[in-house]
Design an enzyme around this catalytic site. Structure first.
Site, PDB file in Angstrom:
ATOM      1  N   PRO A  66     -46.383  -8.504 -23.032  1.00  0.00           N
ATOM      2  CG  PRO A  66     -44.940  -6.737 -23.430  1.00  0.00           C
ATOM      3  CD  PRO A  66     -46.296  -7.241 -23.776  1.00  0.00           C
ATOM      4  CG  HIS A  76     -32.937 -12.829 -11.865  1.00  0.00           C
ATOM      5  ND1 HIS A  76     -33.405 -11.591 -12.216  1.00  0.00           N
ATOM      6  CD2 HIS A  76     -31.615 -12.821 -12.145  1.00  0.00           C
ATOM      7  CE1 HIS A  76     -32.401 -10.855 -12.694  1.00  0.00           C
ATOM      8  NE2 HIS A  76     -31.318 -11.585 -12.665  1.00  0.00           N
ATOM      9  CE  LYS A  87     -45.461 -16.782 -17.149  1.00  0.00           C
ATOM     10  NZ  LYS A  87     -44.353 -17.540 -16.562  1.00  0.00           N
ATOM     11  CE1 TYR A 110     -41.541  -8.374 -13.752  1.00  0.00           C
ATOM     12  CE2 TYR A 110     -42.814  -7.584 -15.620  1.00  0.00           C
ATOM     13  CZ  TYR A 110     -41.968  -8.520 -15.052  1.00  0.00           C
ATOM     14  OH  TYR A 110     -41.562  -9.607 -15.802  1.00  0.00           O
ATOM     15  CE1 TYR A 114     -42.332 -12.401 -13.949  1.00  0.00           C
ATOM     16  CE2 TYR A 114     -40.438 -13.654 -13.168  1.00  0.00           C
ATOM     17  CZ  TYR A 114     -40.968 -12.570 -13.860  1.00  0.00           C
ATOM     18  OH  TYR A 114     -40.129 -11.657 -14.461  1.00  0.00           O
TER      19      TYR A 114
HETATM   20  C1  PHB Z   1     -37.201  -8.097 -21.056  1.00  0.00           C
HETATM   21  O1  PHB Z   1     -36.131  -8.229 -20.430  1.00  0.00           O
HETATM   22  O2  PHB Z   1     -37.210  -7.725 -22.230  1.00  0.00           O
HETATM   23  C2  PHB Z   1     -38.476  -8.411 -20.369  1.00  0.00           C
HETATM   24  C3  PHB Z   1     -38.446  -8.959 -19.111  1.00  0.00           C
HETATM   25  C4  PHB Z   1     -39.637  -9.241 -18.463  1.00  0.00           C
HETATM   26  C5  PHB Z   1     -40.836  -8.988 -19.072  1.00  0.00           C
HETATM   27  C6  PHB Z   1     -40.870  -8.465 -20.353  1.00  0.00           C
HETATM   28  C7  PHB Z   1     -39.682  -8.174 -21.005  1.00  0.00           C
HETATM   29  O3  PHB Z   1     -41.991  -9.260 -18.423  1.00  0.00           O
END
Ligand code: PHB
Ligand code: APR
Length: 389
Positions: A292, A72, A296, A200, A384
């Site tokens: 989450p 990505h 990280k 997000y 990130y």
């Molecule tokens: C996930 O795909 O489970 C996932 C992806 C990004 C995050 C947290 C969880 O920041």
């Protein structure tokens, strides 16, 4: 049993560390409380930093990750109406790899026998002894009910937040903690993702995340109160809420399907210092937890593995214990920076029950600033993709 390094816990941290040490010819024995199937049943985040991918490559177990992982070049922040794209490739010249932690764990587990990585599953009463001396040992009761003892030169505590390792050194350490007043309700479903890249979203009803495991399997989350009852969220209600919170663009492309997995996870920031006492090193979730937001957790475990394995390899090759002495300081420097990033992204993207209209305006202004400033986007992108080791 006699070995060089006894590892407690066969999650991603324990397995990666075991493989890294085995690749250098160092003998290792791993004890794991759960069964292999139970370990594989845990669904966790799936975004890998380049440093994590490099570590898997270093131990030569990256074939499936490279063929099935999705690269990505960016991800999106949404304020409910518009998408702010963080172009990782353009801003910092790097990408992240989307590959489920379950799959990575499976790759590491499957390769254990051929690499001479001995793992004892379903071990009970695991205890660490004499880590203040040069002859630490681990005792446990095997799956067959036999009392076992592993004599080692070092013990690595890779047994997660609820393990025994941190407790074995807790008296001498200090904990830092923030518990958030909400959790994430997650759903895994075999439908194509609604967007090619992650979203997000900060919506009036609360945070939402659109993520994926592959081009045919989606992972979504919404923020819910910690007291929420999962039975109040039949699939259809959850899909409706995701469509609302992720905004009209994502909603238009969202395919719905039955849940393969659905669960609520609490959010916590936690750090324990120091990460070493005598011959006991803490690695991964046993020493720190991140919320989450930003994915990280696994990446921090991998960077701990890098520092711990480098130190132990120097010790077994050259008898040099300086690197072991430096382990906690080096690992924590990176841990605290990832803690800060996960905390700040959590604060920016969630609705806190105690927030006033002022705090909400601060979030809005920050998202506006990020949308208009390359410098602000670069800061987010740098964190990130993962800070340098
Ligand atoms: C996930 O795909 O489970 C996932 C992806 C990004 C995050 C947290 C969880 O920041
Ligand atoms: N004895 C032996 N094993 C134990 C004990 C014990 N007393 N207590 C816990 N374990 C095992 C657990 O069953 C688990 O398999 O230790 C393992 C710890 O694994 P994780 O909790 O996954 O922690 P870690 O390997 O540090 O993973 C770091 O991966 O799982 C995610 O959220 C985690 O993203 C983080 C990253």
């Amino acid at each position: 049993m006699k070995t060089k390094v006894a590892i407690v816990g066969a999650g991603p941290a324990g397995l990666l560390l075991g493989h890294r040490l085995r690749a250098e010819g160092i003998d290792v024995v791993v004890v794991e409380r759960a069964s292999a199937d139970y370990v594989l049943g845990r669904i966790r985040a799936g975004v890998l930093e380049k440093t994590t991918v490099d570590l898997v490559e270093q131990v030569g177990l990256d074939a499936r990750l490279k063929s099935e992982g999705l690269l990505h070049a960016g991800f999106n922040l949404s304020d409910g109406d518009r998408l702010i794209r963080i172009d990782l490739q353009d801003l910092v010249g790097q990408q992240v790899t989307v590959y489920g932690q379950t799959e990575l764990t499976r790759d590491l587990m499957d390769a254990a026998p051929e690499r001479g990585l001995e793992i004892h599953y379903e071990a009970s009463d695991v205890a660490i002894h004499d880590h203040h001396t040069d002859r630490p040992y681990v005792t446990f009761v095997s799956a067959e009910g036999r009392e076992e003892r592993i004599d080692a030169e070092f013990v690595c505590g890779c047994d997660g937040f609820h393990g025994v390792s941190r407790k074995a050194m807790a008296a001498a350490g200090r904990s830092y903690e923030r518990v958030y007043p909400f959790g994430w309700l997650g759903i895994l479903s075999d439908v194509p993702p609604c967007n090619e890249e992650l979203i997000y979203s900060n919506h009036a009803n609360g945070f939402a995340l659109a993520s994926m495991r592959s081009t045919t399997r989606s992972r979504y989350y919404i923020q819910v109160p910690v007291t929420e009852d999962i039975n109040d969220w039949p699939d259809e209600r959850l899909w409706d809420e995701l469509a609302l919170r992720l905004g009209p663009g994502a909603a238009a492309n969202m395919q719905r399907g039955p849940a393969i997995e659905k669960s609520i996870a609490p959010l916590r920031s936690f750090v324990f210092e120091p990460m070493r006492e005598g011959r006991l090193l803490l690695v991964g979730d046993s020493a720190h937890i991140v919320p989450p937001t930003g994915a990280k957790g696994l990446n921090l475990a991998a960077s701990d593995v890098h520092y711990a394995s480098t130190a132990l390899i120097a010790y077994f090759r050259k008898g040099d214990s300086d690197a072991v002495d430096e382990y906690s300081r080096k690992a924590l420097a990176r841990v605290w920076k990832s803690e800060r990033f996960s905390w700040s992204l959590t604060n920016l993207m969630h609705r806190f029950p105690e927030d006033s209209a002022f705090e909400r305006e601060m979030q809005r202004a920050e998202l506006d600033y990020i949308a208009s400033s390359r410098a602000a986007q670069t800061t987010i992108a740098e964190n990130y993709v993962g800070l340098p080791l």
